[in-house]
Scaffold this motif. Sequence first.
Motif, mmCIF file in Angstrom:
data_model
loop_
_atom_site.group_PDB
_atom_site.id
_atom_site.type_symbol
_atom_site.label_atom_id
_atom_site.label_comp_id
_atom_site.label_asym_id
_atom_site.label_seq_id
_atom_site.Cartn_x
_atom_site.Cartn_y
_atom_site.Cartn_z
ATOM 1 N N ALA A 148 0.824 -1.213 0.000
ATOM 2 C CA ALA A 148 0.000 0.000 0.000
ATOM 3 C C ALA A 148 0.857 1.261 0.000
ATOM 4 C CB ALA A 148 -0.941 -0.008 1.201
ATOM 5 N N ALA A 149 1.984 1.230 0.684
ATOM 6 C CA ALA A 149 2.846 2.424 0.745
ATOM 7 C C ALA A 149 3.368 2.803 -0.636
ATOM 8 C CB ALA A 149 4.013 2.191 1.704
ATOM 9 N N GLU A 185 0.502 4.353 -2.563
ATOM 10 C CA GLU A 185 0.282 5.717 -2.065
ATOM 11 C C GLU A 185 1.269 6.693 -2.696
ATOM 12 O OE1 GLU A 185 -2.162 7.069 -0.300
ATOM 13 O OE2 GLU A 185 -3.152 5.120 -0.261
ATOM 14 N N ARG A 186 2.518 6.266 -2.876
ATOM 15 C CA ARG A 186 3.510 7.150 -3.500
ATOM 16 C C ARG A 186 3.162 7.400 -4.969
ATOM 17 N NH1 ARG A 186 9.550 6.141 -2.024
ATOM 18 N NH2 ARG A 186 9.617 8.328 -2.596
ATOM 19 N N LEU A 200 0.118 7.403 -6.186
ATOM 20 C CA LEU A 200 -1.022 8.327 -6.139
ATOM 21 C C LEU A 200 -0.567 9.746 -5.785
ATOM 22 C CD1 LEU A 200 -3.566 5.957 -4.379
ATOM 23 C CD2 LEU A 200 -3.614 6.686 -6.782
ATOM 24 N N ALA A 201 0.442 9.856 -4.920
ATOM 25 C CA ALA A 201 0.982 11.182 -4.576
ATOM 26 C C ALA A 201 1.632 11.819 -5.802
ATOM 27 C CB ALA A 201 1.991 11.057 -3.435
#
Length: 173
Positions: A23-24, A27-28, A30-31
Amino acid sequence: MEFFEAVAARHSTRAYSAKPVPAALIERVLAAAQAAPVGMGRFDTLALTAVSSPAAIAALHSRMDSLFPKGNPLYKAPAFILVSSVPEPEAPLNVACLIENMLLACAAQGLGSCYIGGAIPVIAGNAALCRELGVPCGFKPLSGIVLGYPADDAELSARKPLAPTGRIPVLKL
């Protein structure tokens, strides 16, 4: 990974291992999309749908298998990010900027990725699937990426140098 290494490393991956993407890392990615240039800063005209839970991705792949009997256009990747927009003239430009940032973020993190276009009209034309994917009312899916670990470990180590290739003519004035 340094920026120009990520640019050189980025290429389309069409075969993925079943290993889930943490997930991390998603998330990056998506960032990176959130940092893309968007006309007039109108981020409210865009929506991202990240599909990566094993159950959700399995259901999506099953749906794609039934809609595309000649081959799953999402390449059985363990994660998919759909980009939707409100209909407006700038939408394709804004979406392309988000996509490129996400593809580079994948490369920088050692993930394979592929820009998805062919499945998008089918997704956009299927109201039930759009609801399942959480596409907001008034938004239309325009593009997406799949991402994950390449099925072939050698693919990640196959780095190409960043150099002019002659594919696009460059006029120097």
